[in-house]
Motif scaffolding. Structure first.
Motif, PDB file in Angstrom:
ATOM      1  N   ASP A 103      28.763  11.795 -20.980  1.00 32.53           N
ATOM      2  CA  ASP A 103      28.151  12.141 -22.266  1.00 32.53           C
ATOM      3  C   ASP A 103      26.689  12.573 -22.174  1.00 32.53           C
ATOM      4  O   ASP A 103      26.195  13.252 -23.077  1.00 32.53           O
ATOM      5  CB  ASP A 103      28.259  10.959 -23.229  1.00 32.53           C
ATOM      6  N   TYR A 104      25.985  12.184 -21.131  1.00 33.91           N
ATOM      7  CA  TYR A 104      24.537  12.433 -21.064  1.00 33.91           C
ATOM      8  C   TYR A 104      24.102  13.296 -19.873  1.00 33.91           C
ATOM      9  O   TYR A 104      22.918  13.482 -19.660  1.00 33.91           O
ATOM     10  CB  TYR A 104      23.772  11.094 -21.017  1.00 33.91           C
ATOM     11  N   ARG A 105      25.025  13.839 -19.127  1.00 30.72           N
ATOM     12  CA  ARG A 105      24.655  14.579 -17.908  1.00 30.72           C
ATOM     13  C   ARG A 105      23.731  15.763 -18.176  1.00 30.72           C
ATOM     14  O   ARG A 105      22.957  16.145 -17.316  1.00 30.72           O
ATOM     15  CB  ARG A 105      25.886  15.001 -17.139  1.00 30.72           C
ATOM     16  N   ASP A 106      23.807  16.351 -19.366  1.00 30.94           N
ATOM     17  CA  ASP A 106      22.938  17.484 -19.688  1.00 30.94           C
ATOM     18  C   ASP A 106      21.661  17.063 -20.399  1.00 30.94           C
ATOM     19  O   ASP A 106      20.823  17.904 -20.726  1.00 30.94           O
ATOM     20  CB  ASP A 106      23.700  18.489 -20.573  1.00 30.94           C
ATOM     21  N   LYS A 107      21.515  15.757 -20.650  1.00 29.97           N
ATOM     22  CA  LYS A 107      20.355  15.274 -21.398  1.00 29.97           C
ATOM     23  C   LYS A 107      19.387  14.463 -20.549  1.00 29.97           C
ATOM     24  O   LYS A 107      18.188  14.466 -20.807  1.00 29.97           O
ATOM     25  CB  LYS A 107      20.837  14.422 -22.574  1.00 29.97           C
ATOM     26  N   ILE A 108      19.914  13.725 -19.572  1.00 27.70           N
ATOM     27  CA  ILE A 108      19.055  12.936 -18.693  1.00 27.70           C
ATOM     28  C   ILE A 108      19.446  13.211 -17.242  1.00 27.70           C
ATOM     29  O   ILE A 108      20.538  13.723 -16.976  1.00 27.70           O
ATOM     30  CB  ILE A 108      19.124  11.418 -18.990  1.00 27.70           C
ATOM     31  N   ASP A 109      18.569  12.858 -16.327  1.00 28.03           N
ATOM     32  CA  ASP A 109      18.865  13.013 -14.902  1.00 28.03           C
ATOM     33  C   ASP A 109      19.494  11.727 -14.369  1.00 28.03           C
ATOM     34  O   ASP A 109      18.986  10.632 -14.623  1.00 28.03           O
ATOM     35  CB  ASP A 109      17.596  13.325 -14.107  1.00 28.03           C
ATOM     36  N   ALA A 129      37.604   9.397  -8.874  1.00 30.32           N
ATOM     37  CA  ALA A 129      37.340  10.498  -9.820  1.00 30.32           C
ATOM     38  C   ALA A 129      35.944  10.400 -10.445  1.00 30.32           C
ATOM     39  O   ALA A 129      35.760  10.715 -11.613  1.00 30.32           O
ATOM     40  CB  ALA A 129      38.421  10.567 -10.889  1.00 30.32           C
ATOM     41  N   PHE A 130      34.959   9.960  -9.646  1.00 32.18           N
ATOM     42  CA  PHE A 130      33.572   9.907 -10.106  1.00 32.18           C
ATOM     43  C   PHE A 130      32.915  11.255  -9.845  1.00 32.18           C
ATOM     44  O   PHE A 130      33.053  11.826  -8.765  1.00 32.18           O
ATOM     45  CB  PHE A 130      32.788   8.806  -9.396  1.00 32.18           C
ATOM     46  N   THR A 131      32.193  11.761 -10.855  1.00 29.21           N
ATOM     47  CA  THR A 131      31.597  13.093 -10.735  1.00 29.21           C
ATOM     48  C   THR A 131      30.075  13.086 -10.817  1.00 29.21           C
ATOM     49  O   THR A 131      29.459  14.146 -10.787  1.00 29.21           O
ATOM     50  CB  THR A 131      32.137  14.011 -11.848  1.00 29.21           C
ATOM     51  N   PHE A 132      29.465  11.921 -10.934  1.00 28.28           N
ATOM     52  CA  PHE A 132      28.004  11.867 -11.011  1.00 28.28           C
ATOM     53  C   PHE A 132      27.400  12.248  -9.658  1.00 28.28           C
ATOM     54  O   PHE A 132      28.046  12.116  -8.619  1.00 28.28           O
ATOM     55  CB  PHE A 132      27.518  10.485 -11.460  1.00 28.28           C
ATOM     56  N   PRO A 133      26.164  12.749  -9.662  1.00 25.24           N
ATOM     57  CA  PRO A 133      25.545  13.175  -8.407  1.00 25.24           C
ATOM     58  C   PRO A 133      25.106  11.974  -7.561  1.00 25.24           C
ATOM     59  O   PRO A 133      24.571  11.001  -8.088  1.00 25.24           O
ATOM     60  CB  PRO A 133      24.333  13.980  -8.872  1.00 25.24           C
ATOM     61  N   VAL A 134      25.367  12.059  -6.267  1.00 29.10           N
ATOM     62  CA  VAL A 134      24.983  11.003  -5.337  1.00 29.10           C
ATOM     63  C   VAL A 134      24.095  11.606  -4.261  1.00 29.10           C
ATOM     64  O   VAL A 134      24.335  12.716  -3.779  1.00 29.10           O
ATOM     65  CB  VAL A 134      26.219  10.332  -4.712  1.00 29.10           C
ATOM     66  N   TYR A 135      23.069  10.870  -3.895  1.00 33.21           N
ATOM     67  CA  TYR A 135      22.075  11.325  -2.935  1.00 33.21           C
ATOM     68  C   TYR A 135      21.886  10.295  -1.825  1.00 33.21           C
ATOM     69  O   TYR A 135      22.176   9.115  -2.002  1.00 33.21           O
ATOM     70  CB  TYR A 135      20.720  11.518  -3.633  1.00 33.21           C
ATOM     71  N   SER A 136      21.358  10.793  -0.716  1.00 29.93           N
ATOM     72  CA  SER A 136      20.889   9.942   0.380  1.00 29.93           C
ATOM     73  C   SER A 136      19.392  10.161   0.482  1.00 29.93           C
ATOM     74  O   SER A 136      18.911  11.290   0.310  1.00 29.93           O
ATOM     75  CB  SER A 136      21.530  10.353   1.706  1.00 29.93           C
ATOM     76  N   ALA A 137      18.663   9.110   0.775  1.00 27.87           N
ATOM     77  CA  ALA A 137      17.210   9.242   0.927  1.00 27.87           C
ATOM     78  C   ALA A 137      16.896   9.868   2.281  1.00 27.87           C
ATOM     79  O   ALA A 137      17.452   9.468   3.298  1.00 27.87           O
ATOM     80  CB  ALA A 137      16.551   7.875   0.814  1.00 27.87           C
ATOM     81  N   ILE A 138      16.007  10.860   2.267  1.00 25.57           N
ATOM     82  CA  ILE A 138      15.551  11.442   3.528  1.00 25.57           C
ATOM     83  C   ILE A 138      14.062  11.173   3.744  1.00 25.57           C
ATOM     84  O   ILE A 138      13.495  11.590   4.738  1.00 25.57           O
ATOM     85  CB  ILE A 138      15.884  12.949   3.648  1.00 25.57           C
ATOM     86  N   SER A 139      13.470  10.453   2.796  1.00 18.85           N
ATOM     87  CA  SER A 139      12.107   9.958   2.972  1.00 18.85           C
ATOM     88  C   SER A 139      12.058   8.553   2.376  1.00 18.85           C
ATOM     89  O   SER A 139      12.980   8.136   1.680  1.00 18.85           O
ATOM     90  CB  SER A 139      11.082  10.884   2.292  1.00 18.85           C
ATOM     91  N   LYS A 140      10.993   7.858   2.664  1.00 19.14           N
ATOM     92  CA  LYS A 140      10.841   6.493   2.163  1.00 19.14           C
ATOM     93  C   LYS A 140      10.810   6.514   0.635  1.00 19.14           C
ATOM     94  O   LYS A 140      10.157   7.352   0.028  1.00 19.14           O
ATOM     95  CB  LYS A 140       9.549   5.890   2.708  1.00 19.14           C
ATOM     96  N   SER A 141      11.520   5.551   0.050  1.00 20.62           N
ATOM     97  CA  SER A 141      11.557   5.487  -1.413  1.00 20.62           C
ATOM     98  C   SER A 141      10.239   4.950  -1.953  1.00 20.62           C
ATOM     99  O   SER A 141       9.531   4.219  -1.264  1.00 20.62           O
ATOM    100  CB  SER A 141      12.704   4.592  -1.886  1.00 20.62           C
TER     101      SER A 141
END
Length: 187
Positions: A103-109, A129-141
């Motif tokens: 519901d909010y993918r176009d409104k928030i990151d 069936a999850f479609t949210f974006p997933v990331y890996s860190a490539i620098s220190k958080s």
């Protein structure tokens, strides 16, 4: 002399203990227990009590290899979730995150971050069936996101205030969270 008898209650306790000991069933039981906790929404801080995000300097990489600069989320409402595929509380809250994302993918990151192997993450996302974006860190958080417990989820407003900082499973699709996001979107 009293006779010792096993009651139904004792048998149930014994079955639960054995199930928790057996590795094949332990994870499933933990997920079910955490789904109970994930029925409740997280605690929301008053804006005047909110901490500021320490930094937007964080380089991430999508599963497809595309890089993502967290600085692009500045002046936006952002949901950051730190998680893993092996984590029962993480798995328990994922459906609510997916519903919120729908519901909010176009409104928030949405910035979901896992440090696991990309193939393991992709398989997990596809199987569920999850479609949210997933990331890996490539620098220190940033220091804001440091911690040892997962899942850990943050809702950040446009000014960089941390409105929610929740460790453990929660219902991210609750009316309370949706109302807060709606409020942050009009500010």
């Amino acid at each position: 002399m009293k006779k010792s008898t096993f009651s139904i209650k004792n048998i149930i306790y014994l079955v639960i203990i054995v199930a928790l000991i057996v590795p094949q069933s332990r994870k499933q039981i933990q997920i079910v227990l955490n789904k109970g906790k994930a029925l409740f929404g997280p605690s929301i801080k008053a804006t005047e009590d909110a901490e500021q995000i320490s930094s937007y300097n964080w380089d991430l990489q999508r599963l497809d290899g595309e890089t993502f600069d967290f600085k692009t989320t500045k002046n936006k409402v952002v949901l950051v979730n730190l998680w893993a595929t092996w984590c029962p509380p993480c798995i328990a809250e994922m459906p609510s995150i997916q519903e919120l994302h729908d519901d909010y993918r176009d409104k928030i990151d949405f910035v979901l971050v896992s440090n696991e192997n990309k193939d393991i993450i992709s398989k997990f996302l596809n199987n569920n069936a999850f479609t949210f974006p997933v990331y890996s860190a490539i620098s220190k958080s940033p220091e804001t996101f440091s911690g040892r417990s997962i899942p850990r989820t943050f809702l950040i407003d446009r000014q960089g205030n941390i409105i929610i900082d929740e460790t453990g499973a929660a219902n991210w699709n609750s009316d309370k969270v949706r109302a807060k996001i709606d409020e942050l979107l009009v500010l």
